[in-house]
Each structure stands twice: as C-alpha cells, then as structure tokens.
Design a protein around this motif. Structure first.
Motif, PDB file in Angstrom:
ATOM      1  N   ILE A 171     -33.190 -14.698 -24.957  1.00 15.83           N
ATOM      2  CA  ILE A 171     -32.421 -15.881 -24.541  1.00 15.83           C
ATOM      3  C   ILE A 171     -33.037 -16.464 -23.265  1.00 15.83           C
ATOM      4  N   ASN A 172     -33.361 -15.591 -22.327  1.00 15.41           N
ATOM      5  CA  ASN A 172     -33.764 -16.092 -21.006  1.00 15.41           C
ATOM      6  C   ASN A 172     -35.128 -16.780 -20.993  1.00 15.41           C
ATOM      7  N   TYR A 173     -36.017 -16.406 -21.915  1.00  8.43           N
ATOM      8  CA  TYR A 173     -37.271 -17.168 -22.025  1.00  8.43           C
ATOM      9  C   TYR A 173     -37.138 -18.325 -23.020  1.00  8.43           C
ATOM     10  N   GLY A 174     -35.968 -18.448 -23.611  1.00  2.45           N
ATOM     11  CA  GLY A 174     -35.764 -19.561 -24.540  1.00  2.45           C
ATOM     12  C   GLY A 174     -36.472 -19.356 -25.869  1.00  2.45           C
ATOM     13  N   ALA A 227     -41.282  -7.113  -3.206  1.00  5.60           N
ATOM     14  CA  ALA A 227     -41.419  -7.036  -4.664  1.00  5.60           C
ATOM     15  C   ALA A 227     -42.304  -8.186  -5.156  1.00  5.60           C
ATOM     16  N   ILE A 228     -42.764  -8.028  -6.390  1.00  8.06           N
ATOM     17  CA  ILE A 228     -43.574  -9.075  -7.024  1.00  8.06           C
ATOM     18  C   ILE A 228     -42.649  -9.820  -7.990  1.00  8.06           C
ATOM     19  N   PRO A 229     -42.509 -11.143  -7.853  1.00  5.78           N
ATOM     20  CA  PRO A 229     -41.537 -11.846  -8.706  1.00  5.78           C
ATOM     21  C   PRO A 229     -41.723 -11.603 -10.208  1.00  5.78           C
ATOM     22  N   LEU A 230     -42.945 -11.520 -10.658  1.00  3.97           N
ATOM     23  CA  LEU A 230     -43.158 -11.323 -12.100  1.00  3.97           C
ATOM     24  C   LEU A 230     -43.923 -10.026 -12.338  1.00  3.97           C
ATOM     25  N   GLY A 231     -43.207  -9.004 -12.776  1.00  9.14           N
ATOM     26  CA  GLY A 231     -43.849  -7.712 -13.046  1.00  9.14           C
ATOM     27  C   GLY A 231     -44.581  -7.720 -14.377  1.00  9.14           C
ATOM     28  N   LYS A 232     -45.324  -6.613 -14.611  1.00  9.61           N
ATOM     29  CA  LYS A 232     -46.206  -6.531 -15.778  1.00  9.61           C
ATOM     30  C   LYS A 232     -45.489  -6.674 -17.118  1.00  9.61           C
ATOM     31  N   LYS A 233     -44.357  -6.023 -17.248  1.00  5.91           N
ATOM     32  CA  LYS A 233     -43.698  -6.016 -18.566  1.00  5.91           C
ATOM     33  C   LYS A 233     -43.201  -7.409 -18.951  1.00  5.91           C
ATOM     34  N   ARG A 234     -42.595  -8.100 -17.978  1.00  2.99           N
ATOM     35  CA  ARG A 234     -42.114  -9.448 -18.315  1.00  2.99           C
ATOM     36  C   ARG A 234     -43.291 -10.403 -18.523  1.00  2.99           C
ATOM     37  N   PHE A 235     -44.350 -10.194 -17.761  1.00  2.00           N
ATOM     38  CA  PHE A 235     -45.526 -11.046 -17.903  1.00  2.00           C
ATOM     39  C   PHE A 235     -46.109 -10.917 -19.316  1.00  2.00           C
ATOM     40  N   ASN A 236     -46.163  -9.675 -19.787  1.00  2.00           N
ATOM     41  CA  ASN A 236     -46.652  -9.435 -21.140  1.00  2.00           C
ATOM     42  C   ASN A 236     -45.783 -10.110 -22.185  1.00  2.00           C
ATOM     43  N   PHE A 237     -44.493  -9.964 -21.981  1.00  2.00           N
ATOM     44  CA  PHE A 237     -43.509 -10.565 -22.895  1.00  2.00           C
ATOM     45  C   PHE A 237     -43.716 -12.081 -22.926  1.00  2.00           C
ATOM     46  N   ALA A 291     -31.983  -6.714  -5.691  1.00  2.00           N
ATOM     47  CA  ALA A 291     -32.086  -7.859  -6.609  1.00  2.00           C
ATOM     48  C   ALA A 291     -33.567  -8.199  -6.862  1.00  2.00           C
ATOM     49  N   ALA A 292     -34.368  -8.125  -5.805  1.00  5.95           N
ATOM     50  CA  ALA A 292     -35.789  -8.451  -5.946  1.00  5.95           C
ATOM     51  C   ALA A 292     -36.522  -7.389  -6.778  1.00  5.95           C
ATOM     52  N   TRP A 293     -36.109  -6.128  -6.620  1.00  2.00           N
ATOM     53  CA  TRP A 293     -36.712  -5.057  -7.446  1.00  2.00           C
ATOM     54  C   TRP A 293     -36.387  -5.293  -8.915  1.00  2.00           C
ATOM     55  N   PHE A 294     -35.150  -5.673  -9.197  1.00  2.00           N
ATOM     56  CA  PHE A 294     -34.758  -6.013 -10.572  1.00  2.00           C
ATOM     57  C   PHE A 294     -35.603  -7.190 -11.074  1.00  2.00           C
ATOM     58  N   GLU A 295     -35.777  -8.173 -10.215  1.00  2.92           N
ATOM     59  CA  GLU A 295     -36.555  -9.357 -10.619  1.00  2.92           C
ATOM     60  C   GLU A 295     -37.954  -8.945 -11.083  1.00  2.92           C
ATOM     61  N   GLN A 296     -38.554  -8.019 -10.368  1.00  3.89           N
ATOM     62  CA  GLN A 296     -39.896  -7.577 -10.738  1.00  3.89           C
ATOM     63  C   GLN A 296     -39.896  -6.801 -12.058  1.00  3.89           C
ATOM     64  N   HIS A 297     -38.888  -5.965 -12.249  1.00  2.50           N
ATOM     65  CA  HIS A 297     -38.986  -5.008 -13.352  1.00  2.50           C
ATOM     66  C   HIS A 297     -38.243  -5.374 -14.632  1.00  2.50           C
ATOM     67  N   LEU A 298     -37.227  -6.227 -14.548  1.00  2.30           N
ATOM     68  CA  LEU A 298     -36.468  -6.543 -15.764  1.00  2.30           C
ATOM     69  C   LEU A 298     -37.239  -7.501 -16.672  1.00  2.30           C
ATOM     70  N   ILE A 299     -37.290  -7.188 -17.944  1.00  4.26           N
ATOM     71  CA  ILE A 299     -37.905  -8.137 -18.890  1.00  4.26           C
ATOM     72  C   ILE A 299     -36.970  -9.331 -19.076  1.00  4.26           C
ATOM     73  N   ASP A 300     -35.657  -9.088 -18.948  1.00  2.00           N
ATOM     74  CA  ASP A 300     -34.703 -10.180 -19.184  1.00  2.00           C
ATOM     75  C   ASP A 300     -34.296 -10.899 -17.895  1.00  2.00           C
ATOM     76  N   TYR A 301     -35.101 -10.766 -16.851  1.00  2.00           N
ATOM     77  CA  TYR A 301     -34.692 -11.339 -15.557  1.00  2.00           C
ATOM     78  C   TYR A 301     -34.347 -12.832 -15.677  1.00  2.00           C
ATOM     79  N   ASP A 302     -33.239 -13.172 -15.069  1.00  2.00           N
ATOM     80  CA  ASP A 302     -32.850 -14.583 -14.938  1.00  2.00           C
ATOM     81  C   ASP A 302     -32.273 -14.744 -13.543  1.00  2.00           C
ATOM     82  N   ALA A 303     -32.718 -15.765 -12.834  1.00  2.00           N
ATOM     83  CA  ALA A 303     -32.334 -15.922 -11.422  1.00  2.00           C
ATOM     84  C   ALA A 303     -30.821 -15.981 -11.254  1.00  2.00           C
TER      85      ALA A 303
END
Ligand code: FAD
Length: 452
Positions: A254-257, A47-57, A375-387
């Motif tokens: 919340i997760n990006y502060g 997986a890619i740690p930072l997917g497109k949607k979260r990157f945009n956000f 978990a890694a797939w979620f990391e890539q795709h969730l906008i609200d990902y938090d480790a």
C-alpha cells in the motif's frame, strides 16, 4: 502542445492510478522516477532514511512498472540524482508544460514541489489525491478542524463511502523522440538488477517473509489474503507477534502504491458480501481508517509530526543515551521479548503491530530515550515505512501525539505472558546477536562511575 512529465513516486502501479490516467490525456509524455542520494545519508538521529530492504523492494517495483509501461508504449526513466535538479532539467530539456504527481502529505515532498513551483512558475502542476481512501473534498470538515482523536475521526467519517477503484489506463501518449540528456545518471534495468542481486544475502535472511516489490506481486498477495478466510478472524489474531496470516501484511504494497488503498477497501467489501460482515472485517476497516487518519493529521500538523514535543504543550522528559540506544538497535537490551522483536525487524524488515508497540514503549519508558531516535531507526529498517503512520504512531506511544490517554507504557512481563508464554517467539528470533540480558542497562552511572 501539452507535454507532460509524470513524476512517479509512491504510485507504482498501472491500475487505479488517477495520476497516470490524467497524464495519459497529454499529447506527449515522459515518466520519471528519481532516486535521490539524500535518502542514503545518515541523518540527525544516526539513521539512514532508506535502508537496504526497502530500497530493494522499491527497485523491484520500479523494474516491474517499467515493464508494464513498455507494454503500453512508454517507459520509466529511473534517474539517480537530486530530485529538484533532475525534474527541473527534464522540464527544460523537453519543454514540459505539465507536471503530474500523486499528492502526499510529507514535508520532503512539499518542499520539492514548492521548489519546482518557484523555479518554474509557468508549469501547470497537477497534484492528484489518491494516496488516501478519501479526497480532501469528501471529508466533512476542513483540515484545520480534523478531529483531535482517532475515535472522533472514525465517527465523523462513518457515513462516507470511498470511490470505487478506477479501471486501468490502456492508452498512453507517445514518448518524446529525443533521448534523455546524457548528463543524468540513468539507471537502466541492468543497474537496478545488479543492486538487487547484491542484496540477495539479505533476502535469504527474510525467513519466509515474502515482500516482493511490484504491482503484480502486491495484487497477488491481496487476492491471496482475501481468498482465504483469514480476514474473518483478523480481530482475534491481529495482536499476535508471529504468523504471516495473522494480519494482512499489505502495508508495504500500500505504502509504495503498488496497490491502492481503494483496491484494498474493495476487497474488504467483496469479502463481506461473500462471507458476511463481522467484528474482524470491521476491525480491518478500522485499521485502514487509522492509516487514513494519520495521513490527514500529517497534512494538518505538517512538520510538528517530527518535533520532539510533537503536538503536546511540553517536551517529554526523555533524552539520548548512546549506550542504551545501541543496545536497543542491536537487540541487546535486558528485555528478551524486546530483543526478539528487534531481531525480527532487523532481519525481515517487518514487525507486527504489537511488536512495534512493545519496542517503542520500551525505548521511551524503560530506556528513557528520545522517541525520534526510535522512529528514525524504524524508518531505516521497515519495508512498509510511511512518514505519517510511523511518526504518528511513535508520537502516540511517546505521549506527544493524538493519544487522548497521553502515551502508552506496555508492561513487558505481562506482554511476554500474554504473547509468548512458552518463549517460542523469543527462540525463533534469538538471532545471531550476542544478547547480554543479564548485564545492567548502563555500564557507567550518572556520575560516570563504572556500574558493577
Ligand atoms: C511505533 C509504530 C510504528 C509504525 N510504523 C508504521 C509504518 O511506518 N508504516 C506502516 O504502514 N505502519 C506502521 N505502523 C502501523 C502498523 O504496525 C502496521 O501498519 C502493520 O503492522 C502492518 O502490517 P499489516 O499490513 O499486516 O497490518 P494489518 O493489521 O493487516 O492492517 C491493515 C492495514 O491497516 C493499516 N494499519 C494497521 N495498523 C495501523 C496503525 N497502528 N496505524 C496506522 N495504520 C495502520 C496499514 O495500512 C495496514 O496495512 C506502526 C505502528 C507502530 C506502533
């Protein structure tokens, strides 16, 4: 002369930002956010740690913070580069005396900090605790004694009151007169705008889910949720699969502060003063405490949060099956409810808590796949990902985390009957994937013979 570098991470706001407040006491200041190319490299779990949607956000939020800082006579330097090298080079160029950063529990952040400390032992490092509701000092136990289960944690922290959010910082010290060195790949507004525009195709697929990065957007959402009566019925509807108002949808901000967890807590308190405390407002607070628990757990167990056997004495009996994993990722499993959830996640970057539990349980129990791939797939795709929250929840379901019951298996038939008896959710999220739900899970048997 105190010359401060404020390394902006997941504290992308002006209000209730204790790190910015501390940085504002310096004589000169530079604010820097780093976009590290490491975030876009395929990892061990494919997986890619930072997917497109979260990157945009994130980019939307960086732009917004830059605008807010401009109004205060400062600016946000957004630099594309290796984090340690970039921060070191800036320390050198501006003869930085102090580095201010919000403290977070992740292994990645810890490594960067210790790397910088090693290279710059004379630098005054200030790690500000504001990613959690409480500070470590407020906890009535040492980290080593963090309760082994959430319910115990909740009891122990019941008497602690979080500090009120701080008021905004209005005066910032001047920027350095010399420009930032040209060797850096400096991302001005034009670059970030272009990337966001390139992703508009994905944006319109979000189907009414309005996750726009930035403090203002986060604050507006916070106000909107708490000025409605939705928090008063949260407990009854939070497990529903669909529906914007059925849970707060605050996690990404919340997760990006963009908003602080203390500001959220403040809103819960104000709501209770106005409408009275009930089981729902309490339940919302309990979820905030789940977030809190996972953060402190991450501080305590550190890298174990990412280990296959997690906090358990032995590793699970799952493995990696590429064909099954591909079916899970592409919403093509034999389980229609799971496929609908995976489609929603892929298309919007969001999935309800129950949806997350259902697909995670399916990956681990029905598909017998190593939980870390999920978990890694979620990391890539969730906008609200938090480790801490993501890996902590995955461990919980896989039975290698803090679940005293030793893992969760959600009965898919029962979940469908309860949460989607008429198939409405499955129709909404049928997606454009070619679901082959009637095909067998594996195309070959364990000894490599074609199944069928
Ligand atoms: C396998 C799995 C992975 C998850 N990964 C993440 C993740 O990467 N990032 C993330 O923020 N949440 C994660 N969650 C937790 C939860 O699903 C989301 O926080 C929630 O769905 C976000 O929607 P909301 O803001 O409307 O939550 P609400 O129901 O409105 O809850 C309010 C807040 O409480 C916190 N919260 C809610 N549920 C949980 C929980 N189970 N654990 C910890 N904190 C919680 C969040 O900060 C949330 O914003 C995961 C859950 C599971 C089962």
């Amino acid at each position: 002369m105190q010359r401060t570098l404020y390394w902006v991470t997941k504290d992308l706001r002006i209000s209730d930002n204790l790190a910015l407040e501390l940085a504002s006491q310096s004589e000169q200041l530079i604010c820097v956010a780093v976009i590290d190319p490491e975030w876009f490299k395929i990892n061990q779990q494919q997986a890619i740690p930072l997917g497109k949607k979260r990157f945009n956000f994130l980019l939307q939020g960086l732009q917004a913070l830059n605008k807010s800082l401009h109004k205060l006579g400062q600016q946000l330097h957004i630099i594309n580069g290796n984090t340690v090298n970039t921060l070191n080079a800036i320390c050198d160029q501006f003869d930085i005396t102090d580095l201010v950063v919000t403290k977070r529990p992740g292994a990645y952040e810890r490594d960067i900090i210790s790397n910088i400390q090693h290279k710059k032992p004379q630098l005054n490092l200030h790690q500000v605790q504001q990613f959690t509701l409480f500070t470590e000092k407020m906890l009535p136990f040492s980290l080593a004694e963090l309760p082994a289960s959430y319910s115990k944690f909740r009891k122990v922290v019941a008497d602690i009151t979080a500090n009120s959010p701080a008021t905004a910082t209005y005066h910032l010290p001047p920027q350095f007169s010399q420009p930032i060195a040209e060797c850096h790949d400096y991302w001005n507004e034009g670059v970030t705008k272009k990337i966001i525009l390139e992703d508009t195709e994905n944006q319109h697929q979000q189907r009414g889910y309005e996750f726009t990065g930035g403090e203002q957007a986060g604050f507006e959402h916070l106000q909107q949720y708490f000025s409605s009566l939705a928090p008063a019925r949260y407990k009854e509807v939070r497990n529903k699969l669909d529906g914007w108002d059925n849970s707060s949808k605050l996690s990404a901000w919340i997760n990006y502060g963009f908003i602080s967890v203390k500001q959220v807590m403040n809103c819960i308190n104000e709501f209770e003063q106005l409408h009275g405390k009930n089981a729902s407002t309490e339940s919302l607070y309990h979820e905030i405490l789940w977030r809190e628990y996972f953060q402190w757990l991450h501080y305590k167990v550190q890298d174990k949060l990412y280990h296959f056997k997690g906090l358990a004495p032995s590793a699970p009996l799952t493995s990696f099956y590429p064909e099954r994993f591909k079916k899970w990722c592409t919403a093509s499993t034999p389980f229609p409810l799971v496929n609908a959830c995976m489609t929603e996640l892929f298309e919007t970057g969001y999935l309800s808590n129950r949806g997350r539990q259902i697909v995670a349980s399916c990956l681990v129990n029905e598909l017998s796949i190593d939980w870390r791939y999920g978990a890694a797939w979620f990391e890539q795709h969730l906008i609200d990902y938090d480790a801490a929250i993501n890996w902590g929840n995955w461990q919980y379901i896989a039975g290698v985390g803090v679940d005293p019951r030793g893992g969760r298996h959600f009965n898919l038939k029962k979940q469908t009957q309860i949460h989607d008896p008429d198939g409405e959710y499955q129709t909404t999220w049928a997606g454009h994937h070619n679901h082959q739900t009637d095909s067998p899970l594996d195309s070959v048997s364990a000894d490599d013979w074609p199944v069928k």
